[in-house]
Design a protein around this motif. Structure first.
Motif, short mmCIF file in Angstrom:
data_model
loop_
_atom_site.label_atom_id
_atom_site.label_comp_id
_atom_site.label_asym_id
_atom_site.label_seq_id
_atom_site.Cartn_x
_atom_site.Cartn_y
_atom_site.Cartn_z
N LEU B 191 0.80 -1.22 0.00
CA LEU B 191 0.00 0.00 0.00
C LEU B 191 0.84 1.27 0.00
N TYR B 279 1.23 -4.23 13.29
CA TYR B 279 1.67 -4.01 11.92
C TYR B 279 2.13 -5.30 11.28
N SER B 293 1.91 -4.32 6.39
CA SER B 293 1.70 -3.36 5.32
C SER B 293 2.23 -3.88 3.98
N LYS B 294 3.15 -4.78 4.03
CA LYS B 294 3.71 -5.28 2.78
C LYS B 294 2.75 -6.25 2.11
#
Lengths: 161, 360
Positions: B191, B279, B293-294
């Motif tokens: 993202l 996260y 996030s990856k």
């Protein structure tokens, strides 16, 4: 059975944009959906298939990839994977771009994916200024527009250190 | 004067030769800004005067024509100043002439896709050169006697090939990736990197806004929504029990095609207080914890084996669990969570079920 072996030995000639000709076994060429469709529809009447968008250097790489994948049996998946990761290693951006364009044009899904992945890895986690430099992309935003785009996308970066 | 000592003078027509030499075409050709103009002049001379010129001048014009073709490939390597402020007044006026000439005819064949309006770019200069050389070759074709015509045509052909080659060399390393390829590449981005790519330039921005990419992001954050296409009716029943889903459905009812970017942002913002609790995600394939996030597993081998990895968001407690035991319990369970049942349903990893009815 006999006919399929015959088919395997059939060869076609591909011509690069700079006029170099490549003799390719048919089963290697079939890695490309584009060529496959051409052969299916055309009964391979043409002697030479021109590929006006791909230069000799790139085409040689592409065909190397196709040959490896066409020749390897499915049981050698591991070997193919390590071939793939070696294949793009140390390749410069220019060559990589040509390769991704060629794979896109010739519709070679596997090659397109590994090349795109490699380019994506280069973009990943880099500030956009650096990406511009690496990719030689001209910034055509005005400072206001750029600020607006960044503001619009700020939501995704909130809470990140 | 040097021309008086020239042996070519003996053929007569000294006035014409003198006047021609005063044009300085031979000296102008190697200068990048003057090249197009010199070519223009040469081509006019060929068309308008060649047959009436004395033999020695004909020969000189012919030689200059060949020189013009030979020089063509070199313009690619030429770097013109990028900003008009760097130009002298003379060069500026030259530019205006060149731009005017260039607007009359543009070689569509080799037009460079990414010139920027208003920037005096080397590429633009190259276009003028090519246009002018094209015009010149037409004139040569029309006017020159056979032998010279063939020579000129050969020279031009060689020049064009050399030019294209150099043009290609130059383009290497610079992006002229079309949008569909960019979209494909961006499909491998997380993202934050995707949104960073959008800040690079307009073309990248438009590629990064592609609906398909946002669908991908949606799937990787909130789970696979494709199942909603299958048993939609069945799922609908399930979903109707859910208040939150009802609300969502009301909001997007009349939409036939989903704006996935909008849907993603809404879902992301709605969950942001939850996502910020962790996260991290867990790759079910290679059993490693990755950054959430990856949404792509960074393990090289894992990546090669499958393009679709199963990354499941995990909580901090589960990371601890992972560190201790090297494994993570089924993350869809709520055992490590202190939330009440009601709240659990809106947890990140439980989200797809509610959203699956999102598509109408």
């Amino acid at each position: 059975m006999a006919s399929s072996i015959e088919n395997n030995n059939e060869k076609l000639t591909l011509k690069s944009s700079d006029g170099e000709e490549f003799l390719v076994e048919k089963h290697v060429a079939l890695q490309s959906t584009l060529l496959q469709n051409m052969l299916d529809s055309d009964c391979s009447s043409a002697d030479v298939i021109p590929l006006p968008k791909i230069d000799a250097r790139t085409l040689a790489l592409v065909l190397g990839y196709c040959k490896k994948h066409a020749d390897a049996s499915s049981s050698k998946q591991g070997e193919l994977n390590s071939f793939d990761s070696e294949f793009l290693k140390d390749m410069d951006m220019g060559a990589l771009f040509n390769l991704v364009l060629a794979a896109n044009f010739m519709e070679i899904k596997g090659l397109l994916d590994i090349a795109a992945q490699k380019i994506a890895d280069t973009i990943k986690d880099k500030p956009h200024q650096e990406v511009r430099e690496i990719f030689h992309v001209e910034n055509d935003y005005t400072p206001e527009e750029e600020a607006a785009v960044r503001e619009e996308n700020r939501w995704a970066f909130e809470g990140f250190p | 004067m040097s021309i008086n000592q020239s042996p070519k003078m003996t053929g007569g027509g000294g006035d014409q030769l003198e006047r021609y030499e005063k044009l300085g075409i031979g000296e102008s050709l190697p200068r990048v800004y003057q090249y197009p103009i010199a070519c223009q002049e040469l081509s006019s001379i060929l068309r308008g005067a060649y047959s009436q010129l004395p033999k020695n001048l004909q020969s000189l014009v012919f030689q200059h024509t060949l020189t013009a073709f030979r020089l063509l490939p070199h313009w690619i390597g030429e770097t013109a100043p990028n900003k008009s402020s760097e130009l002298s007044a003379f060069e500026k006026s030259q530019h205006l002439v060149i731009i005017y000439l260039g607007s009359l005819y543009i070689d569509k064949e080799i037009i460079c896709p990414n010139w920027i309006d208003g920037e005096f770019d080397a590429r633009m200069q190259t276009q003028k050169a090519i246009s002018a050389a094209n015009l010149l070759t037409q004139s040569a074709e029309a006017v020159l006697p056979k032998q010279r015509r063939v020579l000129a045509a050969t020279e031009f052909r060689h020049a064009k090939i050399a030019h294209k080659r150099r043009c290609k060399d130059r383009q290497e390393g610079s992006t002229h990736l079309p949008q569909d390829v960019l979209v494909h590449i961006f499909g491998f981005l997380d993202l934050q990197s995707l949104l960073c790519a959008a800040s690079v330039c307009w073309l990248w921005n438009s590629a990064a806004s592609d609906n398909y990419l946002w669908h991908l992001q949606h799937v990787s954050y909130f789970g696979d929504s494709s199942n909603c296409l299958k048993g939609r009716a069945l799922q609908r029943c399930e979903m109707l029990e859910n208040d939150e889903h009802m609300r969502l459905q009301e909001e997007v009812t009349t939409e036939t095609s989903i704006d996935w970017r909008e849907a993603f942002i809404k879902a992301y913002k709605g969950n942001s207080f939850k996502t910020h609790t962790s996260y991290r995600g867990f790759c079910g394939r290679c059993h490693t914890v990755v950054w959430l996030s990856k949404m792509k597993c960074y393990n090289q081998q894992c990546r090669l084996n499958s393009k679709k990895q199963q990354i499941t968001p995990i909580s901090t407690e589960q990371i601890v669990e992972y560190i201790l035991d090297g494994a993570v319990c089924e993350v869809s369970s709520s055992e490590s969570d202190t939330d009440s049942d009601e709240e659990t349903t809106s947890k990140l990893w439980a989200f797809p079920r509610h959203l699956s009815g999102y598509k109408k």
